[in-house]
Design a protein around this motif. Structure first.
Motif, PDB file in Angstrom:
ATOM      1  N   TYR A  95     -16.803  29.538  -5.142  1.00 20.44           N
ATOM      2  CA  TYR A  95     -15.664  29.300  -6.028  1.00 20.44           C
ATOM      3  C   TYR A  95     -15.274  27.829  -6.042  1.00 20.44           C
ATOM      4  N   MET A 155     -12.946  38.419  -1.580  1.00 25.27           N
ATOM      5  CA  MET A 155     -14.101  38.531  -2.472  1.00 25.27           C
ATOM      6  C   MET A 155     -15.196  37.618  -1.937  1.00 25.27           C
ATOM      7  N   ASN A 156     -16.386  38.134  -1.768  1.00 25.02           N
ATOM      8  CA  ASN A 156     -17.507  37.334  -1.263  1.00 25.02           C
ATOM      9  C   ASN A 156     -17.137  36.620   0.039  1.00 25.02           C
ATOM     10  N   ASP A 172      -5.656  44.753  -8.941  1.00 23.51           N
ATOM     11  CA  ASP A 172      -6.581  43.782  -9.519  1.00 23.51           C
ATOM     12  C   ASP A 172      -7.223  42.933  -8.428  1.00 23.51           C
ATOM     13  N   ASN A 200     -11.086  37.118 -10.247  1.00 22.62           N
ATOM     14  CA  ASN A 200     -12.283  36.917 -11.062  1.00 22.62           C
ATOM     15  C   ASN A 200     -12.126  35.592 -11.791  1.00 22.62           C
ATOM     16  N   SER A 201     -13.133  35.158 -12.472  1.00 20.65           N
ATOM     17  CA  SER A 201     -13.099  33.821 -13.080  1.00 20.65           C
ATOM     18  C   SER A 201     -11.959  33.659 -14.081  1.00 20.65           C
ATOM     19  N   ASN A 242      -8.808  34.986 -13.687  1.00 21.95           N
ATOM     20  CA  ASN A 242      -7.465  35.000 -13.102  1.00 21.95           C
ATOM     21  C   ASN A 242      -7.352  34.189 -11.807  1.00 21.95           C
TER      22      ASN A 242
END
Length: 146
Positions: free
Chosen positions: A45, A94-95, A110, A113-114, A116
């Motif tokens: 990210y 995430m990851n 939720d 993701n790219s 938000n």
């Protein structure tokens, strides 16, 4: 970089929390902030702005040293356990990268993701920096900072 006053860091964190429900240009409602930047998060990210950078830039930047001195070497863990400085935030992983978002009290399912994740250069970043600077300046003028 010098160590920032603990009360100012806490004030900046509280101001950031206010952006989660503000509805203005600085709104971070339902947006995700990467908690900490390291080699792993940069790879997955690299576009995401880390929490410390969102709390301030330039002279208002919050250093890693400041966070460690005032909140301990494991300050990031306080966000994942909803205590101390982490109250008012929710987290998702995430990851193997931890993200935080302002908890507005409504149930959320939720994930980052790219679309938000707050990115360096997003319009919200400048608006958040301006909002936090205004809160800190106002607090200083009113003698509320210890």
């Amino acid at each position: 970089m010098s160590v920032m006053n603990k009360n100012e860091i806490e004030l900046r964190i509280e101001a950031l929390k206010a952006t989660g429900v503000s509805g203005g240009a600085e709104s971070t409602d339902k947006m995700w902030i990467i908690l900490h930047e390291n080699a792993k998060t940069k790879q997955a990210y690299g576009y995401a702005i880390p929490l410390r950078e969102l709390l301030g830039d330039g002279e208002g930047a919050v250093s890693e040293e400041s966070m460690k001195q005032h909140f301990g070497g494991r300050w990031r863990g306080k966000f994942t356990k909803q205590r101390d400085i982490g109250k008012g935030f929710i987290t998702r992983t995430m990851n193997n990268c931890v993200f935080v978002s302002i908890d507005d009290g409504n149930p959320r399912n939720d994930f980052p993701n790219s679309g938000n994740i707050i990115k360096r250069g997003d319009t919200e970043v400048g608006a958040v920096h301006h909002f936090i600077k205004t809160v800190v300046t106002s607090s200083n003028l009113h003698g509320q900072r210890r």
